[in-house]
Scaffold this motif. Structure first.
Motif, PDB file in Angstrom:
ATOM      1  N   HIS A  96     -35.499-101.793  26.575  1.00 23.94           N
ATOM      2  CA  HIS A  96     -34.989-101.559  27.738  1.00 23.94           C
ATOM      3  C   HIS A  96     -34.708-102.766  28.714  1.00 23.94           C
ATOM      4  N   SER A  97     -33.987-102.589  29.581  1.00 27.32           N
ATOM      5  CA  SER A  97     -33.559-103.639  30.492  1.00 27.32           C
ATOM      6  C   SER A  97     -34.871-103.736  31.537  1.00 27.32           C
ATOM      7  N   SER A  98     -34.851-104.997  32.219  1.00 32.00           N
ATOM      8  CA  SER A  98     -35.936-105.652  33.176  1.00 32.00           C
ATOM      9  C   SER A  98     -37.332-105.175  32.542  1.00 32.00           C
ATOM     10  N   CYS A  99     -37.569-105.658  31.328  1.00 32.28           N
ATOM     11  CA  CYS A  99     -38.992-105.208  30.510  1.00 32.28           C
ATOM     12  C   CYS A  99     -39.925-106.539  31.287  1.00 32.28           C
ATOM     13  N   GLY A 100     -40.896-106.250  31.780  1.00 32.84           N
ATOM     14  CA  GLY A 100     -42.119-106.992  32.164  1.00 32.84           C
ATOM     15  C   GLY A 100     -42.516-107.942  31.321  1.00 32.84           C
ATOM     16  N   GLY A 101     -42.866-106.904  30.018  1.00 34.85           N
ATOM     17  CA  GLY A 101     -43.708-107.604  29.116  1.00 34.85           C
ATOM     18  C   GLY A 101     -42.720-108.432  28.262  1.00 34.85           C
ATOM     19  N   VAL A 102     -41.530-108.430  28.088  1.00 32.91           N
ATOM     20  CA  VAL A 102     -40.514-109.155  27.654  1.00 32.91           C
ATOM     21  C   VAL A 102     -40.337-110.719  28.384  1.00 32.91           C
ATOM     22  N   GLN A 103     -40.267-110.301  29.728  1.00 29.00           N
ATOM     23  CA  GLN A 103     -40.156-111.540  30.654  1.00 29.00           C
ATOM     24  C   GLN A 103     -41.668-112.410  30.584  1.00 29.00           C
ATOM     25  N   GLY A 104     -42.740-111.830  30.408  1.00 28.65           N
ATOM     26  CA  GLY A 104     -43.919-112.551  30.282  1.00 28.65           C
ATOM     27  C   GLY A 104     -44.117-113.183  28.970  1.00 28.65           C
ATOM     28  N   CYS A 105     -43.356-112.660  27.826  1.00 27.93           N
ATOM     29  CA  CYS A 105     -43.368-113.651  26.641  1.00 27.93           C
ATOM     30  C   CYS A 105     -42.449-114.673  26.896  1.00 27.93           C
ATOM     31  N   LEU A 106     -41.138-114.541  27.686  1.00 28.89           N
ATOM     32  CA  LEU A 106     -40.327-115.484  27.746  1.00 28.89           C
ATOM     33  C   LEU A 106     -41.112-116.384  28.846  1.00 28.89           C
ATOM     34  N   PRO A 149     -41.551-115.180  17.438  1.00 25.94           N
ATOM     35  CA  PRO A 149     -40.539-115.520  16.353  1.00 25.94           C
ATOM     36  C   PRO A 149     -38.893-115.035  17.199  1.00 25.94           C
ATOM     37  N   GLY A 150     -39.039-113.901  17.850  1.00 21.25           N
ATOM     38  CA  GLY A 150     -37.691-113.560  18.309  1.00 21.25           C
ATOM     39  C   GLY A 150     -37.289-114.798  19.265  1.00 21.25           C
ATOM     40  N   TYR A 151     -38.299-115.100  20.282  1.00 19.85           N
ATOM     41  CA  TYR A 151     -38.024-116.240  21.292  1.00 19.85           C
ATOM     42  C   TYR A 151     -37.391-117.210  20.549  1.00 19.85           C
ATOM     43  N   GLU A 152     -38.032-117.877  19.514  1.00 17.66           N
ATOM     44  CA  GLU A 152     -37.220-118.770  18.824  1.00 17.66           C
ATOM     45  C   GLU A 152     -35.924-118.558  18.405  1.00 17.66           C
ATOM     46  N   ARG A 153     -35.573-117.469  17.970  1.00 20.60           N
ATOM     47  CA  ARG A 153     -34.169-117.223  17.649  1.00 20.60           C
ATOM     48  C   ARG A 153     -33.217-117.120  18.926  1.00 20.60           C
ATOM     49  N   VAL A 154     -33.997-116.661  20.024  1.00 21.12           N
ATOM     50  CA  VAL A 154     -32.814-116.580  21.193  1.00 21.12           C
ATOM     51  C   VAL A 154     -32.729-117.784  22.195  1.00 21.12           C
ATOM     52  N   ASP A 211     -29.440-115.769  30.308  1.00 21.55           N
ATOM     53  CA  ASP A 211     -29.203-114.482  29.550  1.00 21.55           C
ATOM     54  C   ASP A 211     -30.455-114.331  28.675  1.00 21.55           C
ATOM     55  N   GLN A 212     -31.322-115.207  28.664  1.00 21.55           N
ATOM     56  CA  GLN A 212     -32.402-115.164  27.459  1.00 21.55           C
ATOM     57  C   GLN A 212     -33.232-113.683  27.691  1.00 21.55           C
ATOM     58  N   ALA A 213     -33.536-113.170  28.876  1.00 24.47           N
ATOM     59  CA  ALA A 213     -34.169-112.225  29.131  1.00 24.47           C
ATOM     60  C   ALA A 213     -33.740-111.133  28.544  1.00 24.47           C
ATOM     61  N   ARG A 214     -32.514-110.680  28.774  1.00 26.72           N
ATOM     62  CA  ARG A 214     -31.676-109.584  28.028  1.00 26.72           C
ATOM     63  C   ARG A 214     -31.826-109.725  26.744  1.00 26.72           C
ATOM     64  N   ALA A 215     -31.420-110.604  26.100  1.00 30.05           N
ATOM     65  CA  ALA A 215     -31.273-111.236  24.800  1.00 30.05           C
ATOM     66  C   ALA A 215     -32.640-110.961  24.058  1.00 30.05           C
ATOM     67  N   LEU A 216     -33.751-111.300  24.770  1.00 28.49           N
ATOM     68  CA  LEU A 216     -34.969-111.023  24.017  1.00 28.49           C
ATOM     69  C   LEU A 216     -35.363-109.625  24.252  1.00 28.49           C
ATOM     70  N   GLU A 217     -34.981-108.787  25.245  1.00 33.17           N
ATOM     71  CA  GLU A 217     -35.254-107.536  25.287  1.00 33.17           C
ATOM     72  C   GLU A 217     -34.671-106.823  23.888  1.00 33.17           C
TER      73      GLU A 217
END
Length: 216
Positions: A108-118, A144-149, A157-163
């Motif tokens: 989902h959008s605006s994911c706090g966990g993904v933002q934390g990973c970023l 590994p997803g962050y490394e690709r993004v 655009d990285q937060a949405r891409a990482l979501e």
């Protein structure tokens, strides 16, 4: 256990309202679920985020979905090491005991966990780097997803891409589970990757042919 307290009044009132209306009008169905057990056709792995309401999105009733929620809708790789694995246990039960036909990962959008990973991967959240951080160690699954993004998208655009990448990481990790892989390859189970924009109410699915997300 001295820490437990009675429910807040607003929750008690909501329960009583549900019992007097929804339950009362469908009591035979609830009793049938209780006596005959559950037979969900799909498992949904979604984020803990309170804004992601899986049953509302799909208009689902009780008994339709086997739902597991965790930070950033992540599935770890298959690791039968004897440690505690809540997500892996839920997947195993859904696939081998409930025999679900569909396994859906919903980001989902605006994911706090993904933002934390970023933030962690960019060196902006040293607290998440601590070994004692449960969130940080859980978000290691997404590294590994962050490394690709990081090199393929502008910083804005990285937060949405990482979501969206978090969904693909989970789908990839699901295929490391032997019982998932076996059922997918025999066409007894299908995997699905979805991403929803909370503000827009939109839903996208990952299309393997194009390698992109498409509107549902």
């Amino acid at each position: 256990m001295q820490a437990a307290r009675p429910l807040p009044n607003y929750l008690i009132q909501r329960y009583q309202g549900w019992k007097a209306t929804t339950y009362s009008e469908n009591s035979a169905w609830y009793r049938r679920l209780a006596t005959e057990g559950q037979r969900p056709r799909a498992m949904v792995i979604s984020c803990c985020d309170s804004r992601v309401h899986v049953t509302s999105i799909f208009g689902a009733d009780q008994g339709e979905f086997f739902i597991h929620r965790n930070i950033a809708n992540l599935v770890p790789p298959y690791e039968p090491d004897g440690d505690h694995h809540g997500t892996s246990a839920a997947v195993e039960y859904a696939v081998t005991a409930l025999n679900v036909s569909h396994l859906i990962v919903l980001g989902h959008s605006s994911c706090g966990g993904v933002q934390g990973c970023l933030d962690m991967c960019q060196g902006k959240a040293p607290q998440l780097e601590e070994k004692t951080s449960f969130v940080g160690r859980w978000m290691d699954i997404l590294r590994p997803g962050y490394e690709r993004v990081k090199d393929s998208h502008a910083e804005a655009d990285q937060a949405r891409a990482l979501e969206k990448e978090s969904v693909l990481v989970s789908l990839s990790n699901l295929m490391t589970f032997p019982f998932v892989k076996e059922k997918v390859e025999s066409s007894a189970l299908t995997l699905h990757g979805l991403w929803t924009d909370i503000g827009e109410g939109s839903l996208e699915y990952y299309d393997t042919k194009s390698g992109t997300y498409q509107p549902v």
